[in-house]
Design an enzyme around this catalytic site. Sequence first.
Site, mmCIF file in Angstrom:
data_model
loop_
_atom_site.group_PDB
_atom_site.id
_atom_site.type_symbol
_atom_site.label_atom_id
_atom_site.label_comp_id
_atom_site.label_asym_id
_atom_site.label_seq_id
_atom_site.Cartn_x
_atom_site.Cartn_y
_atom_site.Cartn_z
ATOM 1 N N GLU A 193 0.796 -1.303 0.126
ATOM 2 C CA GLU A 193 -0.283 0.328 0.169
ATOM 3 C C GLU A 193 1.147 1.623 0.013
ATOM 4 O OE1 GLU A 193 -3.447 0.462 -0.474
ATOM 5 O OE2 GLU A 193 -3.273 -1.388 -0.201
ATOM 6 N N ASP A 233 -8.201 8.880 -4.292
ATOM 7 C CA ASP A 233 -7.710 7.279 -4.817
ATOM 8 C C ASP A 233 -8.064 7.565 -6.246
ATOM 9 O OD1 ASP A 233 -9.037 3.808 -4.643
ATOM 10 O OD2 ASP A 233 -9.695 4.646 -5.944
#
Length: 191
Positions: A43, A52
């Site tokens: 991540e 996002d």
Amino acid sequence: MGNDISRTLFQRQQTRQRGQAPRQLLAALALSAAGLIGIVAREGYSDKAYPDPVHGTAVPTIGFGTTGGVRMGDTTTPVPALQRALRDVQTYEGELKQCVKVPLHQYEYDAYVSLAYNIGAFNFCTGGQKGRTSVLVQRLNAGDYAGACNAILGWKYVGKTDCSAPGNKTCAGIWKDRLKLHAQCMGSDAP
């Protein structure tokens, strides 16, 4: 019923002959330390909320991939971000334990939790459709362990972009991650 017991005993004998421990009931499993490190390494870390890649500012992300309750402008530091990632993992684990009904090896469990962390437990369990069961979970609960691992490779899209397409520069990292999780799930790259 008798056939189920015989099949389970046979599978345990075959597993022991291959030198592996038998699969464990999900209630006895938790994400391993190596699994958590794999998630946070994949991540990456951001101290500031960012849009996002697929949903933009509608789903801001912070820390080690956290999205729930995040607003643009939020900030964090590494320790609280890691604590939040662990809480998120525990939530995903609880949801997976509701939809997966078969025992797993630790490396399979870690791979599935990692996938759920990336795509969301709802998508993992339902394929993104309320009231349905994902292909991966259908295969897994039917005892088709290899087929369930292969279904990881079906999660290859970011929006409408096929991340497995040759020459893809938009989301090639997603496809590399799916290949890694598939190998781990199959036991060939277990941590």
